[in-house]
Structures are given as structure tokens and as C-alpha cells.
Enzyme design. Sequence first.
Site, mmCIF file in Angstrom:
data_model
loop_
_atom_site.group_PDB
_atom_site.id
_atom_site.type_symbol
_atom_site.label_atom_id
_atom_site.label_comp_id
_atom_site.label_asym_id
_atom_site.label_seq_id
_atom_site.Cartn_x
_atom_site.Cartn_y
_atom_site.Cartn_z
ATOM 1 N N HIS A 133 118.131 47.836 7.617
ATOM 2 C CA HIS A 133 117.924 46.518 7.004
ATOM 3 C C HIS A 133 119.038 46.129 6.024
ATOM 4 C CE1 HIS A 133 114.227 46.182 9.081
ATOM 5 N NE2 HIS A 133 113.463 46.870 8.283
ATOM 6 N N HIS A 144 110.877 39.705 7.030
ATOM 7 C CA HIS A 144 110.094 40.930 7.158
ATOM 8 C C HIS A 144 108.684 40.785 6.567
ATOM 9 C CE1 HIS A 144 109.386 45.247 7.435
ATOM 10 N NE2 HIS A 144 110.555 45.380 8.046
ATOM 11 N N GLU A 194 109.144 40.656 13.671
ATOM 12 C CA GLU A 194 110.458 40.274 13.160
ATOM 13 C C GLU A 194 111.303 39.775 14.330
ATOM 14 O OE1 GLU A 194 111.733 43.987 11.068
ATOM 15 O OE2 GLU A 194 109.627 44.410 11.435
#
Length: 350
Positions: free
Chosen positions: A107, A181, A315
Site C-alpha cells: 500500500h 481502502h 478495493e
Amino acid sequence: MSHVQKIGLNLMENGQPIDLYVLTSKNGLSAKILTYGATLVELQVPDRFGEFNDILLGFDTLDGFLTNDPYFGVIVGRVANRIARGKFTLDGKEYRLSINDGPNHLHGGLKGFSKVVWRAEPIPEKDGVGVGLSYFSADGEEGYPGGLSVRVVYVLTDDNELRIDYAAKTDKPTPVNLSNHAYFNLAGAENADILDHELLLVADRFTPVDDALNLTGEIMPVEGTPLDFRTPTAIGSRILQIPSSLGGYDHNFVLNNDCGKLAMAARVYDSSTGRVMEILSTEPGVQFYSSNFLDGSIKGKKGIFYRKHHGFCLETQHFPDSVNHTNFPSTILRPGKTYAQTTIHRFSVK
Ligand code: GAL
């Protein structure tokens, strides 16, 4: 009347003030967005009796969001999900990224786009209310090449939709793959788990992972596997068939429409409240994550400790680790081009 309200939180991070924006639509839906991490903090939507409830996992305090290890509601980038061993080669040069998840880059790295303050301003929208957030990611940040200007716009429409528009421009070739997210629980964030929620995914195929969540590079049919959500199926009905090393769903699904045009990606239904969330996206993939790493140690909103499967994430994004798999749609953005993605969360009841 729809409106947007800005609340200063009297807190600075690296000299920048953190603000909270509250979007309220004419139908009474509301969304709270924090400039730290461009985080979607709260989303109030009605159930079949018109009762509003917050359907997002998160924290009651800013302090919670300043650590936010599970990435509740944040924008993830420069590249969402894992890059195996934090390295890739682009135009013949190897890049090494920050490592923050075992041996991997996750991420966007140590801070990524989720642990920085974004600049924000309200956006006048003819069909709703919005807030625009901008962030400049410097050349070399987290190991990525190129200065990248990123813009994310959240719009709450008068048609009971939350739309997220993303754009980015770079001054050197770089991978970009942005997503939000948010962890949803359509029964309301305080409710136990999402195992009874019915999920439909418009995906005939998925990208398998190994025991360490690294992509094998294959693209496989969902048919005959517990990942077949082509007809609405309770999330919990086959979850135990997923290898126990993963603890539940944590897979990228290949959406049937991968042409960059907005198309239906998913629909989730909670029969206890009647809430339905449809997701439309321009992206070729969606990471379905059944919050397998929540283990009861994090105290969230209303003092509730979030356990495994308390929420789900969908996502929308390009496939994870695309930089290391040439058979996946490319995530490379070059100077002069604009990265763009749109995802819509559409709410209704049945
Ligand atoms: C998801 C990812 C999971 C986990 C989670 C954050 O996007 O697929 O493996 O890393 O984020 O805890």
C-alpha cells in the site's frame, strides 16, 4: 439542501493542519473525509426503514486514524497492495521500494498516501456535494521514480452515490495504482461480522496468490472454486474452503469489463437491514478482502473491538504486483499522460 462543512481539528502533522470535511446530500446521506490519508471516516446511509447508520469501520478519535494499521478508509498509493520484495524494473532500471510488510512493499510503503496530510477544498457539484484532495509525492518518495501530482475527489450525489474520482500526473515514468481502502459492514459498523452479507462479483477470473499472498502471475477461472461470486452468495458460505494460511478472502478478481469504461463490478446485500451497495468502476480488478487480519485487538468506533470478518473491503484497482507481471494490465504512467479512475458506490434498499 446538500452542503459541505469544514471542521478544523486543531492538530498539525509536519506543520500542516488536519481538517475534517462533512458532506451531506439532499437525501440526508453523509460522508466524513479526513485530510490525513484522504480518509473516508464515516458514511451514513439509510436502511429499509429509512434509519441511517454508519457503515464504515474506523475510529471515534483522530488519534486512531493517525496510526490506523488496518488502513480503514484511506487512499492507498502510489501503488495499492503488495509489490513482491519491494522491487521492480522499469525501462531497464531496477527500483527498490520501502519494505513494510514482511519482505514486501504494501500500500505505498511506510507512509504512502495514507499517512500524509492532503490539501483539500470543497467542490461545487451540480449533482451533489464534493471535496477535492491533492497531494504531491516527491521524486524518490518510498523509492518510486518521478514527482507525482495526485488528486482525489469524493462526491456524494443526490442519487445516493458516493463517487470517487482519481487523477495523477508524473514527470518521470512510474507505476501508479490508487484505491480506497474502506471496510464496510452494511448492517452498521457496530454489528458483528459480514459473513451473512450476499456478494455478487462481475468476475469470471481471479489472480491466485501463494501462502504469503504473493501473486503467482496466473489468471484462473473462478468456476468450481469458493471464489465464484457470479451469482449472489453469502460471504461466509464457503470462506472455510479458502486455505487457512490466508484466513479468508484476500484476492484480486479480474472484472469482466476491463476497458476503462465505468461498469458494474460488485453488489453487496445485507438482508438484516435491506441495504444494498453496488460498485461501478473503470478499473480492471477488485481486491476482495474479508478483514482476515482483524483479530480483536483494535478498538474502533463506539468502543467496539473489531474481530476477523467484521467488515469487507472491495478495493477497485489494477491487479496487485502488476509491475512484476507483464501479462497483467500495465500500471505504468508516463509523463504527458493522465492516470484516471472512477469508482461509484451506489446505495439502495430492498
Ligand atoms: C488489503 C490486503 C490485505 C491486507 C490489508 C491491510 O488490501 O489485500 O492483505 O494487507 O489490505 O491489512
